[in-house]
Enzyme design. Structure first.
Site, mmCIF file in Angstrom:
data_model
loop_
_atom_site.group_PDB
_atom_site.id
_atom_site.type_symbol
_atom_site.label_atom_id
_atom_site.label_comp_id
_atom_site.label_asym_id
_atom_site.label_seq_id
_atom_site.Cartn_x
_atom_site.Cartn_y
_atom_site.Cartn_z
ATOM 1 N NE ARG A 215 -2.495 -1.427 3.392
ATOM 2 C CZ ARG A 215 -2.726 -2.522 3.929
ATOM 3 N NH1 ARG A 215 -3.482 -3.427 2.872
ATOM 4 N NH2 ARG A 215 -2.445 -3.282 4.947
ATOM 5 C CG PHE A 231 -9.878 -9.031 -7.455
ATOM 6 C CD1 PHE A 231 -10.747 -9.873 -7.598
ATOM 7 C CD2 PHE A 231 -8.895 -8.768 -8.439
ATOM 8 C CE1 PHE A 231 -10.962 -10.547 -8.795
ATOM 9 C CE2 PHE A 231 -9.006 -9.527 -9.710
ATOM 10 C CZ PHE A 231 -9.935 -10.327 -9.981
ATOM 11 C CG ASP A 253 -14.454 -6.527 -3.841
ATOM 12 O OD1 ASP A 253 -13.191 -6.644 -3.683
ATOM 13 O OD2 ASP A 253 -15.334 -7.308 -3.635
ATOM 14 C CB SER A 254 -17.844 -9.180 -6.824
ATOM 15 O OG SER A 254 -17.197 -10.219 -5.948
ATOM 16 C CB ALA A 283 -12.691 -8.246 -11.183
ATOM 17 C CG ASP A 303 -4.440 -8.174 -3.422
ATOM 18 O OD1 ASP A 303 -3.811 -9.338 -3.546
ATOM 19 O OD2 ASP A 303 -4.479 -7.653 -2.426
ATOM 20 C CB CYS A 343 -2.599 -14.306 -1.682
ATOM 21 S SG CYS A 343 -4.492 -14.488 -1.961
HETATM 22 N N1 SAH Z 1 -6.830 -6.155 -2.503
HETATM 23 C C1 SAH Z 1 -7.628 -6.240 -1.340
HETATM 24 C C2 SAH Z 1 -7.798 -7.616 -0.789
HETATM 25 C C3 SAH Z 1 -8.460 -8.403 -1.926
HETATM 26 S S1 SAH Z 1 -9.552 -9.825 -1.247
HETATM 27 C C4 SAH Z 1 -6.953 -5.473 -0.006
HETATM 28 O O1 SAH Z 1 -5.956 -5.085 -0.250
HETATM 29 O O2 SAH Z 1 -7.606 -5.394 1.012
HETATM 30 C C5 SAH Z 1 -10.435 -10.403 -2.539
HETATM 31 C C6 SAH Z 1 -11.531 -9.534 -2.943
HETATM 32 O O3 SAH Z 1 -11.865 -10.029 -4.171
HETATM 33 C C7 SAH Z 1 -12.641 -9.672 -1.974
HETATM 34 O O4 SAH Z 1 -13.124 -8.566 -1.647
HETATM 35 C C8 SAH Z 1 -13.795 -10.222 -2.815
HETATM 36 O O5 SAH Z 1 -14.997 -9.676 -2.767
HETATM 37 C C9 SAH Z 1 -13.464 -9.894 -4.332
HETATM 38 N N2 SAH Z 1 -13.541 -10.732 -5.500
HETATM 39 C C10 SAH Z 1 -13.662 -12.115 -5.608
HETATM 40 N N3 SAH Z 1 -14.229 -12.758 -6.732
HETATM 41 C C11 SAH Z 1 -14.527 -11.293 -7.429
HETATM 42 C C12 SAH Z 1 -14.849 -10.972 -8.873
HETATM 43 N N4 SAH Z 1 -15.095 -12.201 -9.788
HETATM 44 N N5 SAH Z 1 -14.894 -9.835 -9.112
HETATM 45 C C13 SAH Z 1 -14.843 -8.786 -8.338
HETATM 46 N N6 SAH Z 1 -14.410 -9.089 -7.163
HETATM 47 C C14 SAH Z 1 -14.189 -10.370 -6.497
#
Ligand code: SAH
Length: 399
Positions: A215, A231, A253-254, A283, A303, A343
């Site tokens: 970050r 995400f 984000d979804s 996404a 991410d 991850c």
């Molecule tokens: N980058 C974030 C952590 C990501 S966690 C941070 O730094 O805090 C993964 C995220 O992806 C979750 O919030 C989840 O809701 C989202 N997610 C999962 N599948 C998704 C998709 N197909 N499209 C959009 N978001 C998605």
């Protein structure tokens, strides 16, 4: 005395101080160790190798507490391990209200995660734990007492709602272990940015503490830029970009709930909400439609969640990583920067780099690697335990 004797030759990984003993390495178990009971591990010739926690149903049948024959496993042992972990954090981590105090095997406490949150108003500190192995589960009360004593924080909440517990024969559980029920949200400050943390319902223990340095990287490079954060969850990278002076941040984000918290984070920092756009959408599709609509960005963050929870998901996960990175590259202006992460423990740094390289090639762009990224210093990795490296990222520039 409960004793685990290994098959001939199977002592090698323990002699290299790898802390896991797989079922197929075991010749015999003497005694009837209960779940989490301490066993002495011996080589086939009877040599002492380690003291370990026994896990009667897991394929990782025992996890090492100590390689020292003279070190008993008792209250004092946990006190020493916790103290050692805390000293490392105190020396190394500053400027944040969210710190991982204990990172499992890397801190000599297999299966234990402990995070510490300090609210901005100084009114509240909170420890949040995950117990992911039979050994730490059996020693839970002692560990909680040691944590409260060592940190001075009276409030401990358990977030052991992780499916990995089932492999250890444990059920998922959450709740107060010491002190009071946590508040609905804690506001923590990290590098001058405020974030809402919901320790009861948030991902992991409430926040992606591991991405702190990343970050900060985004904040350093965001000035005057149009940023895309895919995400975004509760907006960790988006807020960092706003703090760093991005002119516009588009976040996808979804999860509507996560986006609501992200908006609250913008408000908590008094950032101009007009600079932040939040897309509640898938996404994969949205990246493509943004590209088709002619959108371009100077800085992109990818991410995603763990696409490969285990080895058998690698192929599908690789396609998913390639798909989003391909879109990410296409959305970058020449000279633009991409921070891309995985991850998934099952995908190592080299494989991840190959997937990303394939995406760049398919996107028809030349890309240079500016740096390799990972979790912060409060998620250390033992040289003897490469499994501790789960988060890896690449810091890239489109030429
Ligand atoms: N980058 C974030 C952590 C990501 S966690 C941070 O730094 O805090 C993964 C995220 O992806 C979750 O919030 C989840 O809701 C989202 N997610 C999962 N599948 C998704 C998709 N197909 N499209 C959009 N978001 C998605």
């Amino acid at each position: 005395m409960n004793t685990v004797t290994l098959k001939p030759g199977k002592e090698k990984s323990l002699l290299r101080r790898h802390p896991w003993i797989y079922l197929n390495a075991i010749d015999r178990v003497d005694g009837r160790p209960a779940s989490g009971a301490t066993v002495v591990v011996r080589a086939h010739d009877g040599r002492f190798l380690a003291r370990a926690a026994f896990s009667p149903v897991s394929s990782i049948r025992a996890r090492v507490w100590t390689f020292d024959e003279n070190e008993p496993i008792d209250h004092a042992f946990f006190k020493r391990r916790v103290q050692r972990a805390l000293e490392h954090r105190t020396a190394m981590v500053t400027g944040t209200g969210a710190v991982r105090l204990i990172f499992g095997e890397s801190d000599g406490l297999p299966g234990l995660i402990v995070d510490h949150y300090r609210a901005v108003d100084g009114q509240r500190e909170q420890l949040v734990c995950q117990f992911m192995g039979a050994g730490v589960e059996a020693w839970k009360q002692a560990i909680v007492a040691v944590l409260v004593g060592a940190t001075g924080c009276p409030h401990v909440y358990e977030r052991s709602d992780v499916s990995i517990r089932e492999k250890e024969g444990l059920t998922q559980t959450t709740g107060v272990l010491a002190g009071d029920e946590p508040p609905e949200t804690l506001i923590v400050d990290e590098g001058g940015v405020r974030y809402h943390v919901d320790v009861r319902h948030g991902h992991k223990t409430g926040f992606y503490i591991d991405q702190r340095d990343n970050r900060a990287l985004i904040a350093r490079h965001a000035a005057g830029k149009e940023v895309l954060n895919c995400f975004c969850y509760t907006g960790g990278f988006s807020l960092a970009a706003l703090k760093g002076g991005a002119t516009r941040v588009v976040s996808i984000d979804s999860s509507g709930e996560a986006l609501a918290t992200a908006r609250a984070n913008v408000e908590a920092n008094a950032f101009d909400p007009a600079r932040a756009e939040w897309l509640d959408a898938d996404a994969f599709k949205t990246l493509r439609s943004l590209h088709d609509g002619g959108a371009r960005f100077d800085l992109v963050v990818l991410d995603p969640p763990k696409f490969a929870p285990s080895q058998q998901h690698i192929d599908r996960a690789a396609r998913a990583y390639k798909d989003i990175n391909l879109s990410g590259f296409k959305l970058l202006r020449p000279g633009g920067l991409l921070a891309t992460y995985s991850c998934s423990g099952a995908i190592d740094a080299l494989l991840f780099q190959k997937i990303v390289a394939g995406a760049a090639s398919d996107a028809g762009v030349d890309v240079r690697i500016l740096g390799r990224l990972g979790a912060g210093v409060d998620h250390p990795m033992l040289t003897s335990f490469p499994e501790g490296e789960y988060l890896k990222g690449l810091w890239l520039q489109r030429i």
